[in-house]
Design an enzyme around this catalytic site. Structure first.
Site, PDB file in Angstrom:
ATOM      1  N   HIS A 121      68.222  42.680  13.534  1.00  0.00           N
ATOM      2  CA  HIS A 121      68.247  41.386  12.858  1.00  0.00           C
ATOM      3  C   HIS A 121      68.685  41.561  11.405  1.00  0.00           C
ATOM      4  CE1 HIS A 121      67.217  37.151  13.402  1.00  0.00           C
ATOM      5  NE2 HIS A 121      66.772  37.156  12.151  1.00  0.00           N
ATOM      6  N   GLU A 154      73.574  38.343  12.656  1.00  0.00           N
ATOM      7  CA  GLU A 154      74.469  37.317  12.115  1.00  0.00           C
ATOM      8  C   GLU A 154      75.301  37.883  10.972  1.00  0.00           C
ATOM      9  OE1 GLU A 154      72.040  33.991  10.981  1.00  0.00           O
ATOM     10  OE2 GLU A 154      72.067  33.103  12.991  1.00  0.00           O
ATOM     11  N   GLU A 241      70.421  33.004  19.654  1.00  0.00           N
ATOM     12  CA  GLU A 241      69.567  32.268  18.723  1.00  0.00           C
ATOM     13  C   GLU A 241      70.101  30.853  18.563  1.00  0.00           C
ATOM     14  OE1 GLU A 241      68.485  34.237  15.005  1.00  0.00           O
ATOM     15  OE2 GLU A 241      68.720  32.331  13.949  1.00  0.00           O
ATOM     16  N   ALA A 247      70.473  24.099  10.083  1.00  0.00           N
ATOM     17  CA  ALA A 247      70.763  25.535  10.028  1.00  0.00           C
ATOM     18  C   ALA A 247      69.816  26.292   9.102  1.00  0.00           C
ATOM     19  CB  ALA A 247      72.201  25.758   9.598  1.00  0.00           C
ATOM     20  N   SER A 248      69.197  25.596   8.158  1.00  0.00           N
ATOM     21  CA  SER A 248      68.228  26.223   7.260  1.00  0.00           C
ATOM     22  C   SER A 248      66.951  26.630   7.990  1.00  0.00           C
ATOM     23  CB  SER A 248      67.860  25.257   6.135  1.00  0.00           C
ATOM     24  OG  SER A 248      67.195  24.114   6.666  1.00  0.00           O
ATOM     25  N   TRP A 275      64.883  29.666  18.469  1.00  0.00           N
ATOM     26  CA  TRP A 275      64.199  30.264  17.314  1.00  0.00           C
ATOM     27  C   TRP A 275      63.195  29.256  16.742  1.00  0.00           C
ATOM     28  CZ3 TRP A 275      64.615  34.933  14.647  1.00  0.00           C
ATOM     29  CH2 TRP A 275      64.139  34.949  13.337  1.00  0.00           C
ATOM     30  N   LYS A 280      55.529  29.498  10.207  1.00  0.00           N
ATOM     31  CA  LYS A 280      55.966  29.108   8.874  1.00  0.00           C
ATOM     32  C   LYS A 280      55.942  27.585   8.740  1.00  0.00           C
ATOM     33  CE  LYS A 280      59.822  29.903   5.657  1.00  0.00           C
ATOM     34  NZ  LYS A 280      61.168  30.506   5.507  1.00  0.00           N
ATOM     35  N   GLU A 282      57.918  25.168   8.386  1.00  0.00           N
ATOM     36  CA  GLU A 282      59.286  24.655   8.510  1.00  0.00           C
ATOM     37  C   GLU A 282      59.470  24.121   9.923  1.00  0.00           C
ATOM     38  OE1 GLU A 282      62.036  27.824   7.753  1.00  0.00           O
ATOM     39  OE2 GLU A 282      61.530  28.901   9.588  1.00  0.00           O
TER      40      GLU A 282
END
Length: 318
Positions: A121, A154, A241, A247-248, A275, A280, A282
Site C-alpha cells: 500500500h 496507487e 479498492e 475520492a478523499s 474501502w 476513522k 470519515e
C-alpha cells in the site's frame, strides 16, 4: 434408508460449506483472456472488503475479523493494506510490526478458505524493498491458492513505462517461487489511467491483472467507460479498492453512482473490493470507534458505508 439419509445430509452440509468457502469452490484462480476464472476456466467475480492501513488500524488485523467478513458479510476476498510509507510505523520504518499485522490476516484467510490480497500500500516506488517483500511472501505463501499479490497500490507520479519496468522486476521475483497465483499491478495517477495499460500491457507473463480504483461520488461515467473500453481491448481489470464516497474518503455518499459502478462491473465480470474496514471519522470508514476489534458487529456500530458494503456483498455473493 438411514444410510441414504446420512449420505444426503453429509452432501447438503458439504455443499453449504463450499458455498461459504470460496477457495474450496473455485480453487486455483487463473486469467483467461480478459477474465478472472476458477480452476475449471469458468469466469469468477470476487467481491470483498479492504482493511484500512495496518499502521493506523492494527486492531482490525486479526483472525476473527477475517471470519466475520467471510461468514457474516459474505466477503469472498479480503485485502490486507500494508502501509509502506507516509504514516508512522509503516513497513519501511518497522517491518516487524507490519508483518505482525498482515500475517495473521493471511493465515486466517487460508484457514477460512477465502481469498486474500497482500497489498503493497504505497503511493511511491520502492523497487528494491518491494522485491524483497514479495520474494518473502511468495516463498512463505505461494503454495496456497488463496493468495493474490498487489504490487503497487496507487502510483501517483510514475509513468506507465517506469511502472512496467518495476512490475517486470517484481513479477519475475515472485514467479521464482510462485508460478501461478494472481498478481495485480497498479497504473498511473491513482489507478485511473487504465487506458495507458490498454495501449501497452505487460508482455511475457501469465495470470496478471491490472487495478482500477474509483470513488463513486467523484468518479463517474468517464471512468466507467474507460474501464469498459480497456476490458473490451482485452485487459483483465480488478477493482482492488473503491468507495461509496468522494475520492478523499470523506464527503458525500453517492448510492446512485455506486450502483451504476456495480452494474457495470457485474456486466463486465470485474472483481471489486470496498474501502475500508476502519473507524476513522470519515464517510468511507465502515465502523464506529466503539466497535469491537473482532466482530460480528451489531448495526448500531456499523456506519452507513459499512451497511451499504455488507448489503452489496450479501446481495451479489449469494
Amino acid at each position: 434408508m438411514k444410510k441414504l439419509l446420512s449420505i444426503a445430509i453429509t452432501l447438503i452440509i458439504t455443499l453449504q460449506v463450499q458455498a461459504t468457502a470460496p477457495v474450496k469452490q473455485w480453487g486455483q484462480l487463473q486469467v483467461i483472456g480478459n477474465q478472472l476464472c476458477d480452476q475449471q476456466g469458468t469466469p469468477v467475480v470476487l467481491r470483498g472488503v479492504s482493511l484500512g492501513w495496518h499502521n493506523i488500524w492494527p486492531r482490525f488485523y486479526n483472525k476473527k475479523v477475517v471470519k466475520t467478513l467471510k461468514d457474516d458479510w459474505n466477503a469472498t476476498v479480503i485485502r490486507a493494506a500494508m502501509g509502506v510509507t507516509t504514516v508512522e510505523d509503516n513497513y519501511m520504518d518497522n517491518p516487524t510490526f507490519a508483518l505482525q499485522c498482515i500475517e495473521p490476516v493471511i493465515k486466517a484467510a487460508i484457514k477460512n478458505n477465502v481469498y486474500v490480497i497482500i497489498d503493497w500500500h504505497s503511493h511511491e516506488m520502492h523497487t528494491a524493498k518491494a522485491k524483497e517483500f514479495f520474494s518473502m511472501m511468495a516463498q512463505k505463501y505461494g503454495k496456497y491458492p488463496h493468495v493474490i499479490y498487489e504490487l503497487y497500490n496507487e502510483p501517483v507520479e510514475d509513468s506507465w513505462e517506469d511502472l512496467k519496468q518495476y512490475a517486470t522486476e517484481i513479477i519475475t521475483e515472485i514467479r521464482k517461487y510462485d508460478p501461478d497465483n494472481i498478481i495485480l499491478m497498479g497504473c498511473p495517477h491513482w489507478d485511473q489511467d487504465i487506458h495507458l495499460v490498454a495501449e501497452s500491457p505487460l508482455q511475457g507473463f501469465s495470470n496478471i491483472m491490472y487495478t482500477l480504483h474509483f470513488y463513486a461520488s467523484t468518479h463517474k461515467e468517464y471512468l466507467r467507460d474507460r474501464m469498459e473500453d480497456a476490458v473490451k481491448r482485452g485487459i483483465p481489470i480488478f477493482v482492488s479498492e473503491s468507495g461509496v464516497t468522494e475520492a478523499s474518503g470523506d464527503g458525500k455518499i453517492d448510492e446512485e453512482s455506486q450502483q451504476l459502478w456495480l452494474d457495470r462491473m457485474e456486466q463486465l465480470k470485474v472483481s471489486w473490493l470496498i474501502w475500508s474496514l476502519s473507524d476513522k471519522n470519515e464517510s468511507c470508514s465502515m465502523l464506529l470507534p466503539r466497535a469491537t476489534s473482532t466482530g460480528p458487529w451489531p448495526d448500531d456500530v456499523i456506519k452507513r458505508s459499512g451497511k451499504l458494503t455488507r448489503q452489496y456483498l450479501r446481495k451479489y455473493n449469494r
